[in-house]
Write a protein that holds these residues in place. Structure first.
Motif, mmCIF file in Angstrom:
data_model
loop_
_atom_site.group_PDB
_atom_site.id
_atom_site.type_symbol
_atom_site.label_atom_id
_atom_site.label_comp_id
_atom_site.label_asym_id
_atom_site.label_seq_id
_atom_site.Cartn_x
_atom_site.Cartn_y
_atom_site.Cartn_z
ATOM 1 N N HIS A 113 23.583 10.661 52.604
ATOM 2 C CA HIS A 113 22.459 11.880 52.191
ATOM 3 C C HIS A 113 21.894 11.691 50.600
ATOM 4 N N LYS A 171 25.164 17.002 39.588
ATOM 5 C CA LYS A 171 26.417 16.324 40.276
ATOM 6 C C LYS A 171 27.215 17.217 41.029
ATOM 7 N N PRO A 216 27.628 19.912 43.716
ATOM 8 C CA PRO A 216 27.015 20.180 44.606
ATOM 9 C C PRO A 216 26.732 21.832 44.997
ATOM 10 N N ILE A 234 28.390 22.040 52.195
ATOM 11 C CA ILE A 234 28.812 20.665 51.992
ATOM 12 C C ILE A 234 30.275 20.619 52.930
ATOM 13 N N GLY A 235 30.497 21.091 53.709
ATOM 14 C CA GLY A 235 31.340 20.968 54.965
ATOM 15 C C GLY A 235 33.003 21.086 54.272
ATOM 16 N N LYS A 236 32.827 22.090 53.211
ATOM 17 C CA LYS A 236 34.512 22.309 52.782
ATOM 18 C C LYS A 236 34.749 23.822 53.190
ATOM 19 N N SER A 270 35.476 20.816 66.045
ATOM 20 C CA SER A 270 35.805 20.139 64.852
ATOM 21 C C SER A 270 34.551 19.893 64.057
ATOM 22 N N LEU A 286 27.376 19.877 58.199
ATOM 23 C CA LEU A 286 27.417 18.573 57.870
ATOM 24 C C LEU A 286 26.962 17.763 58.889
ATOM 25 N N VAL A 297 39.908 16.728 52.111
ATOM 26 C CA VAL A 297 38.846 17.674 52.367
ATOM 27 C C VAL A 297 37.890 17.778 51.290
ATOM 28 N N PHE A 298 38.332 17.876 50.052
ATOM 29 C CA PHE A 298 37.533 18.138 48.861
ATOM 30 C C PHE A 298 37.104 17.009 48.323
ATOM 31 N N LEU A 299 37.694 15.954 48.526
ATOM 32 C CA LEU A 299 36.932 14.557 47.909
ATOM 33 C C LEU A 299 36.236 13.775 48.620
ATOM 34 N N THR A 300 36.566 13.825 50.108
ATOM 35 C CA THR A 300 35.812 12.780 50.914
ATOM 36 C C THR A 300 34.637 13.390 51.514
ATOM 37 N N LYS A 301 34.124 12.669 52.469
ATOM 38 C CA LYS A 301 32.983 13.113 53.531
ATOM 39 C C LYS A 301 31.778 13.522 52.556
ATOM 40 N N GLU A 302 30.896 12.455 52.351
ATOM 41 C CA GLU A 302 29.741 12.662 51.583
ATOM 42 C C GLU A 302 29.737 13.779 50.305
ATOM 43 N N TYR A 303 30.433 14.474 50.185
ATOM 44 C CA TYR A 303 30.415 15.714 49.043
ATOM 45 C C TYR A 303 31.679 15.451 48.299
ATOM 46 N N VAL A 304 31.681 15.623 47.210
ATOM 47 C CA VAL A 304 32.980 15.608 46.176
ATOM 48 C C VAL A 304 32.859 16.955 45.639
ATOM 49 N N ARG A 327 38.827 14.947 62.686
ATOM 50 C CA ARG A 327 37.874 14.766 61.555
ATOM 51 C C ARG A 327 38.553 13.872 60.459
ATOM 52 N N TYR A 328 40.041 14.026 60.263
ATOM 53 C CA TYR A 328 40.486 13.466 59.039
ATOM 54 C C TYR A 328 41.781 12.539 59.326
#
Lengths: 659, 281, 282, 151, 337
Positions: free
Chosen positions: B5, B11, B13, B249-251, B259, B264, E104-111, E298-299
């Motif tokens: 993306h 910075k 998101p 943002i998938g969190k 899953s 995302l 979870v929080f630091l990987t996969k496109e967004y941090v 996923r992880y």
């Protein structure tokens, strides 16, 4: 995002003197969603209202906050003003910065801060206002009067004259109540029958009035404008459509029982017309003593009746009818003095009689054709004692209240005795003599001038000695014991509500006080209304009173009924509670707390997950709800809420106060 | 389907950039299109067709909306009035400040669509995400084969983007436009009927054709049934899922189906991918 | 002669099988073993075979009544194995109109006190409503020190009280176990889950949890049957009963002695009034 | 916003006034130009039975220093039985608040009828004096949003 | 390197000069991770804390940005201030859960900037378990109670039980150990023999097996006793779901995020009132599937670290370890695709 307009009034100098209105306006512009804020000299004046309407257009406002005098003064004015604009009249909040701010504080800075807080709270509240519309409920243009005494008859006549259909439900076989039993009426001494029987005949003949005698109210459902009343008509055993009231059956009937109408003096047959001037003047059969109905013997009345109007197979009938308004006029009864005062002979002595029994004795159409005689031996009494406040004003043995009419009718009795029996003596034991009406005091003076002797004191004991009734009492003015030998004693007994008032009140959902008098909506300002919408009251069911007051109240109640039935629909206030039925768990606590029984549990189709189920939820009847909000504070989930004062709004107000 | 993306927001998101609504266009009685720019007049980001933006009305709330169109210095989003938040949106005036963050989610698989005929199917407000793809295809017309646009609305005045549907798109090269309304309304002489039955009525050929299908869930299930009946393969039918998304943002774990995270790994899924997921939609 | 634990267990299984045999009962709610010997867990026996997994010992402390609320519109009955406190919980939910008596088949068991602190103060070991009873009713004992703890706490100064509650609610993790276990907390959708009205946010901070604790005490104060479930389930061991007991003590002092969960319950105190209520606000 | 500094601190008191009795009494106090301290803010409610005890908690939570609930005298409530429920609710609520550490003076309820303007003034004066003596309320009070750093 | 057990307070004092030290402290009859101070009584050994240490890195409530409404509004990020922190004495299971949260929080496109900031500022000193609780089953989940591979510094009780043996594993660890120059001496070998009392046999490919068991009847049986509260999610060290909400103060306000529980009824409630997971059966199934299957897809690792907190604290005495055993043993019927 809401666009709120804030308008702050100077009210001449009333507000501007203590509150810095410009500072309040400036602060208001900072509040969230406020699109426009201004001040003006007289917001409620014509130019003021015009300015508001103009700003609504210019700034495309959708909610209004007016900081001015108390909402109790001009809320209605500003709501009417908004009717002319695109904004719903209920998207308006008023901040009270005059009576509760400018006028009560001196320190300008603190008063201004308080005004700003009040405006901030109003802005927070108006943000959550919803457009409300008044809803209307249809009105059945018919009235029901419970009780056929003078109160019921007068109310029915007034309502009927206004063109509305009225039904009188009377539990006795004839209307007339207690007034028709009386001989004379104070203070003018005109004959009671002469003034009440024409009213009864008018009622009987009035095209709009339906008489339902020997009837009682069985069940009342519905609400103001839409009552459904089930009336129980006791079996009369006489077909009143065929019967012409010739009275032949009455003369032939062999059984004789004490006549209730004559208060037990004299008798009446099993098939009887209660009294000569009865309306409807048609007989009924008393099933408790008629030989045919009790032992299946006799049957003479059926044989002699020229029109075959007798029907022994008659049973109780129930009819249900719709009414828009109900007037309670159930009248009074005299207390059972015998149980209260055994010291007065406890009913053993026939010559110790009540005021009503004396009325029957002195009445020309009474059992003794007007001759005052002693019920025991029929001789004319010489010395008569009248004892007042028997049961009234007596905390520990009787009723605590004063029965109001006894002073006057006792004086009347004394006057009649002295008038009809020359050389007779009348002794009246009294605590106080109350003559609270026009011409009452003069009447009392005349009675004393006629020779009635008023003795200030209570009678402690009455007992028979030989042919005489010995009344022992005291004379508190002379401070010594007094004994009077009397031929006859008349007791002015206390009034109490009709026996079945608790049952009637329960069915109507109106409340009665500890003495069983019906509770009026407001003792001073709404004397003929009850807490339940559409139910009015008049006469002695609300409290002891004499005939002039009763008739006045009957007229008032009739006026209230006319005001209600005059419209096709009744507008209900939109500030009532409503239920979010998706969240309601049907626990029913709101039903318990509602003063107006406006909430009921109903079954509605609902969804539980993806299943269709019928849920029990609360439902508010917009006709009955007066918007007190008690249910909203009782509901734990907060799903019943009061429009105009929702939980969300009050929470926002509290939050705004402390930001 | 996760493609990297290009994210031009700040910075962090989760913090939106301050933007303002420069124009509000009333498409239909309950749909409005907002033209959005950053406060200093630029484009917040340049999204790919089918991507979403988290638009927040400060003080009221925020929700995910598809970006239906974009220009050099603005993006456009169409919002239908359904709940409390969207009602507040509909009270907005031009100049109103809002927060925007994004773009989120994957996007229509443009590379797979290249060289193929494309059938666009939109139902009600579902036309908004589809329109972003249509505009992209019209801008790069030569990359794509024959275009068919089928759009169903409740009634005539419920048709969104009237000037596109009725003027521009029919004029576009090698493009057929089929508009239908659920109920007949006066002044409308076009087709009347529901989208699924209209698809079968027109009878599109499945060969070398990809389908972009968006609309209310009931329409998607019925339309995909019709398409499969006509021979379309599940991988060729692409749709979007509008679900409860919070962080975008998938969190935050809220929009998971099995899953996969809708914000995302979606919202664009092919019917084949949807079958993989447990049916908790 | 008093039945032993084993006898009661066998009788329970027998009654459970009888209930399932009638075909009107969807499941029998009782207890079964877990991997830990001193911990039993609620068990829903749906077939004859599963009835043999039902157990009865001093570790059966979970409340069984509130599971009947899982399905408010059941096609079949729920059979509940009810000790004294469970039967009072059922009475509570019946009085709140959240359960229908005909949807329940209650197997009453005379309780002999469990490994649960509340059981020493239990005033109702005999079940009060049941379809069938296991064990002979035992004489009930009145618990004098029912409000002793509350009276002792009342003597502290306002600051000490606030300090105590602040320390306790600092531990609260906002998990709503107390609400979900309490039979008096039986709303379809709790006020705390309705964020739109704005009663409270979703965040868990000490003051918000304290306000929630106090609001819940007020909501169930006049309905609490003192079954102690709220304290048992609290993962952080907060003294929640001490709040609701305070309400019950006040109600007893002000409006006459009051106990909930009885078969002939009157309206909860806050849903009614009498003209003779004491008045302090003149 | 109550300035939490030294002695010129003014308490912020919230009063729920029933529209038919106390609010009328307060207006009457205004008509008679009676004077009372400025730190009471009034919320008008149709009946004192509309006030949900949770509003009291909310007031303390958001920073009020005192709360007053006023209604008609029992017996002459405009809605007949409203204040009987108010009476029960707030007698229990006052004790529960006291039990949780809030000084009973901070939360009071009073019956004030439409004609008792003087009683309204005296009540307000007495309450604001008592609460001024007690000082700012720190119990159940969330930090003001400007001072509220994140934990 | 090692230092005397009795010097623990000294060590913490020196560290506290530069860092904020979060240590397992017993206060108010509850052992939890909180900033160390002189008066606090630290309890290194004993059982694990009830509340997991995750709220040091991922706080319960966290303000994200402040905003002002109206025509000239603003959006202003609230960034965590940069204070160096030490997570002192966390157990290997909590360390592993922090690794999962990092993924979870630091990987996969967004941090996630907030989490990243706190994670960078944190130095983690792991402590090998000396005593396993009755519900601990971390070994069966592939963890070693005596060793946390990804910790900055590994600390164990020495063989003779006199002192604590340190082993720095990352530069942050080195830097920290350097600061303790005076107090630590070389040598000492750690005692790493703690065993889990609860051992369960977990199928190797449980996550793949569960992926095919969505409609399996096991779910009806296992989820029946659940009362739908949020205890298991709020005591679980690896639960990271959060909700985003805003709070208004007049014209201004702030956006915050706070812990949320997938077990709550309104977690997946849509605007129109529909709810894809209406009853607790769906919710508990989703929770177990996420812990044991979805996270793997996923992880690549199981999200349950076997710390046993939810087994200990569940009011209905449900037990994830019992479920793992039952699921591992269950055979797949035809309905599983």
């Amino acid at each position: 995002m809401a666009r709120i307009g804030v308008f702050i009034c100077h009210c001449g100098t009333n507000i501007a003197a203590t509150v810095d209105v410009e500072a309040v306006a400036a602060a208001a512009r900072e509040f969230p969603n406020v699109a426009f804020a201004t001040t003006y000299k007289y917001m409620c004046s014509e130019p003021g209202q015009a300015m508001i309407k103009e700003s609504i257009e210019d700034y495309n406002l959708d909610r209004i906050v007016i900081a001015s005098c108390s909402p109790r003064m001009h809320e209605l004015t500003f709501r009417k003003m908004l009717k002319g604009t695109k904004i719903n009249p209920y998207m308006l909040e008023i901040a009270n910065i005059r009576e509760q701010c400018a006028w009560v504080h001196t320190d300008r800075a603190k008063a201004t801060e308080k005004a700003i807080d009040h405006v901030k709270m109003a802005v927070a509240k108006v943000g959550k206002d919803k457009p409300l519309t008044t809803s209307t409920i249809p009105i059945t243009k018919r009235a029901l009067v419970i009780g056929g005494g003078i109160a019921g008859i007068q109310a029915a006549l007034d309502i009927a004259d206004a063109g509305f259909d009225v039904t009188i439900v009377e539990k006795e076989p004839s209307i007339g109540g207690h007034m028709v039993m009386l001989d004379k009426t104070f203070p003018t001494m005109d004959c009671s029958a002469c003034i009440s029987t024409p009213k009864m005949v008018d009622a009987g003949a009035h095209p709009n009035i339906t008489l339902k005698t020997s009837c009682e109210v069985e069940k009342v459902e519905g609400y103001v404008g839409n009552f459904e009343v089930t009336i129980k008509e006791k079996a009369k055993y006489v077909n009143h459509d065929l019967c012409t009231g010739c009275g032949l059956c009455q003369t032939k009937c062999p059984t004789k029982v004490p006549s209730e109408f004559n208060q037990g003096i004299g008798t009446r047959p099993a098939i009887y017309i209660p009294f000569a001037q009865a309306v409807p003047s048609k007989p009924v059969i008393d099933p408790t003593c008629c030989l045919k109905l009790t032992k299946d013997k006799c049957g003479i009345c059926e044989k002699v009746c020229p029109l075959q109007a007798i029907n022994y197979k008659d049973e109780t009938k129930y009819t249900t009818e719709k009414y828009g308004a109900i007037v309670v006029a159930t009248g009074y009864e005299l207390v059972d003095w015998a149980k209260m005062y055994p010291e007065y002979g406890g009913g053993k002595y026939a010559d110790v009689i009540t005021g009503l029994q004396f009325e029957r004795l002195v009445n020309a159409s009474g059992p003794t054709e007007g001759h005052i005689v002693r019920p025991s031996d029929g001789k004319e009494p010489k010395d008569v004692v009248i004892v007042k406040c028997v049961g009234s004003r007596d905390q520990n043995k009787g009723k605590s209240y004063c029965s109001r009419a006894c002073c006057m009718y006792s004086a009347k009795h004394a006057h009649q005795i002295l008038d009809k029996i020359p050389g007779s003596n009348v002794y009246i034991f009294y605590m106080d003599v109350r003559t609270p009406g026009k011409g009452y005091e003069e009447f009392y003076d005349n009675t004393r001038a006629d020779g009635a002797q008023y003795i200030r004191g209570r009678v402690s004991k009455i007992f028979k000695e030989g042919d005489k009734l010995i009344c022992k009492g005291e004379d508190t003015l002379l401070g010594k014991q007094v004994t009077v030998e009397a031929d006859m004693v008349i007791l002015a007994t206390a009034m109490e509500p009709a026996a079945n008032i608790a049952d009637v009140a329960g069915k109507l959902g109106i409340s009665i006080d500890s003495d069983r008098w019906v509770t009026e909506a407001h003792p001073k300002l709404r004397p003929v209304e009850t807490q339940t919408g559409g139910v009015f009251l008049c006469g002695t069911c609300q409290g002891p009173k004499d005939i002039p007051d009763t008739v006045a109240q009957a007229g008032a109640a009739a006026a209230k009924v006319m005001a209600l039935l005059n419209h096709d629909e009744m507008e209900t206030s939109p500030m009532i509670s409503s239920v979010d039925q998706t969240k309601c768990s049907g626990c029913g606590y709101c039903v318990e707390v509602c003063p107006y029984k406006a909430i009921s549990l109903i079954q509605v189709p609902g969804r539980d997950g993806n299943r269709k189920v019928t849920k029990t939820v609360a439902d508010v009847n917009s006709g009955l709800c007066q918007g007190c909000g008690c249910c909203a504070a009782t509901c734990r989930t907060g799903c019943i809420d009061l429009k105009g004062y929702t939980n969300e709004q009050i929470l926002k107000e509290v939050d705004a106060l402390c930001q | 389907m996760a493609i990297d993306h290009e994210c031009s927001c700040s910075k962090n998101p989760l913090v939106p950039t301050l933007c303002k609504v420069i124009d509000v266009k009333q498409e239909t009685p309950d749909v409005q299109t907002y033209t959005i720019q950053t406060v200093d007049g630029k484009k917040p980001f340049s999204p790919l067709p089918g991507q979403l933006a988290m638009i927040s009305l400060l003080g009221v709330g925020e929700a995910m909306f598809s970006i239906t169109a974009q220009g050099d210095d603005y993006i456009q989003s169409s919002i239908k009035r359904t709940g409390l938040l969207t009602e507040a949106f509909h009270e907005m005036q031009p100049g109103q400040q809002i927060g925007v963050r994004g773009p989120y989610g994957n996007h229509f698989p443009i590379d797979d669509f290249k060289g193929k005929d494309i059938l666009f199917i939109g139902g009600g407000i579902g036309i908004a995400p589809v329109r972003s793809l249509i505009r992209y295809c019209l801008e790069h017309r030569e990359d794509f084969g024959h275009l068919d646009i089928l759009y169903g609305a409740r009634s005539m005045n419920d048709i969104c983007f009237k000037e596109d549907c009725l003027e521009n798109w029919p004029k576009a090269p090698d493009t057929n436009v089929y508009i239908t309304t659920d109920v007949p309304s006066e002044g409308w002489d076009g087709h009347v009927g529901f989208v699924p039955s209209y698809i079968e009525e027109v009878g599109f050929k499945p060969e070398n054709k990809k389908v972009a299908l968006c609309g209310p869930p009931i329409m998607i299930t019925l339309s995909s049934a019709s398409l499969l009946k006509m021979g379309f393969k599940k991988e060729d039918v692409i749709t979007t899922l509008e679900l409860r998304m919070k962080c975008g943002i998938g969190k935050c774990g809220r929009c998971n189906i099995g899953s996969k995270f809708v914000c995302l790994d979606g919202p664009v899924f092919s019917l084949a991918e949807l079958d993989e997921l447990p049916d908790e939609k | 002669m008093a039945l032993s634990e084993k006898d009661i267990e066998l009788k329970i299984r027998e009654e459970a099988k009888k209930a399932l045999a009638t075909g009107e009962v969807s499941c029998v709610i009782g207890w079964t073993t877990t991997r830990f010997p001193d911990k039993m867990k609620p068990f829903f026996a749906e077939t004859e075979a599963e009835c043999d997994e039902l157990v009865w010992n001093k570790y059966c402390i979970n409340g069984t009544a509130k599971y009947a609320l899982d399905d408010r519109y059941p096609s079949k009955k729920f059979a509940i194995i009810a000790r004294g406190c469970d039967s009072r919980a059922i009475n509570r939910m019946l009085k709140d109109k959240q359960l229908l008596r005909e949807n329940l088949y209650i197997i009453g068991v005379v309780c002999d006190g469990k490994e649960n602190p509340i059981c020493e103060e239990c005033q109702h070991k005999n079940p009060l409503t049941y379809d069938v009873l296991i064990g002979e009713p035992v004489p009930e004992q009145i618990d004098e020190k029912r409000f002793a703890e509350v009276e002792a706490f009342e003597k502290l100064s306002p600051d000490e009280k606030y300090e105590y509650w602040a320390k306790q609610y600092d531990k609260c993790i906002h998990c709503y176990a107390c609400r979900n276990a309490c039979p008096a907390c039986n709303c379809v959708e709790c006020y705390a889950d309705q964020y739109r009205t704005g009663w409270q946010g979703k965040a868990s901070d000490r003051i918000q949890n304290q306000v929630y604790g106090l609001t819940r005490a007020f909501h169930v104060g006049d309905r609490c049957i003192e079954c102690g479930e709220c304290e048992r389930v609290c993962p952080m061991g907060l003294p929640i009963m001490r709040q609701t007991r305070k309400m019950l003590k006040d109600i007893n002092d002000l409006f006459g002695d009051y106990e909930c969960g009885m078969p002939d319950d009157a309206m909860p105190v806050l849903g009614g009034y009498t003209l003779a209520d004491p008045d302090e606000f003149m | 916003m109550s300035v939490k500094t030294n002695e010129n601190w003014e308490p912020k008191i919230l009063a729920f006034c029933c529209n038919w009795c106390t609010y009328t009494g307060a207006d009457l106090a205004g008509l008679n130009r009676m004077k009372y301290p400025e730190n009471v803010r009034v919320i008008r409610v149709p009946c004192s039975s509309r006030v949900n005890p949770q509003f009291i908690l909310r007031a303390f939570q958001k920073g009020c220093d005192g709360v007053l609930v006023c209604g008609c005298h029992p017996g002459d409530c405009h809605y007949a039985t409203g204040n009987y429920f108010t009476r029960r609710r707030f007698m229990l609520m006052q004790r529960l608040l006291e039990y949780n550490g809030i000084d009973p003076k901070r939360f009071q309820a009073k019956w004030i009828s439409g004609s008792e303007a003087a009683k309204f003034r005296d009540t307000v004066t007495k309450v604001s004096a008592e609460i001024k003596a007690l000082g700012p309320n720190t119990k159940f009070a969330e930090p003001h949003f400007t001072e509220g750093g994140d934990k | 390197m090692k230092f005397k057990k009795t010097d623990l307070n000294e060590v913490l004092k020196t560290l506290a000069r530069e860092y904020t030290v979060f240590a397992p402290i017993v206060e108010n009859e509850e052992k939890k991770f909180m900033p160390w101070a002189e008066s606090k009584d630290v309890e290194m050994e004993g059982l694990n804390t009830i509340k997991p240490p995750k709220d040091v890195l991922f706080p319960n409530v966290e303000k994200m940005y402040r905003y002002k409404m109206g025509l000239e509004g603003f959006i202003e990020e609230i960034f965590p201030e940069d204070t160096k922190r030490i997570l002192f004495g966390i157990r290997p299971c909590d360390m592993r859960s922090i690794d999962s949260m990092d993924k979870v929080f630091l990987t996969k496109e967004y941090v996630d900037s907030y989490y990243a900031k706190r994670r960078d500022d944190a130095t983690i000193v792991a402590f090998g378990c000396t005593e396993a609780g009755r519900t601990c089953f971390c070994e069966s989940m592939g963890l070693n109670p005596n060793d946390a591979p990804s910790a900055d510094v590994m600390m164990n009780v020495s063989a003779d039980g006199e002192d604590y043996v340190l082993e720095a594993r990352t530069e942050k660890g080195e830097e920290l150990v350097k600061k303790l120059e005076g107090l630590i001496t070389d040598g000492g070998e750690a005692k790493k023999d703690t065993k889990c009392s609860l051992v369960i046999n977990k199928a190797e490919d449980l996550d793949k097996k569960l992926a095919k068991m969505f409609e399996h009847p096991i779910w009806d049986k296992v989820t029946k006793g659940c009362i739908g509260c949020g205890t298991c999610t709020f005591v679980c060290p690896t639960c990271y779901c959060f909700d985003i909400d805003s709070e208004n103060y007049g014209a201004e306000g702030c956006k915050y995020r706070c812990w949320d529980s997938c077990m709550f009824s309104d977690y997946t409630r849509l605007a129109g009132g529909a709810n894809p997971r209406p009853t607790k059966k769906e919710r508990l199934r989703n929770r177990y599937m996420h812990k044991l299957s979805y996270f793997n897809e996923r992880y690549g690792e199981t999200l349950c670290v076997g710390c046993g907190r939810c087994v200990e604290k569940c009011p209905a005495h449900l037990d994830i370890s019992e479920f793992i055993e039952k699921a591992s043993a269950a055979e797949l019927g035809k309905e599983d695709k």
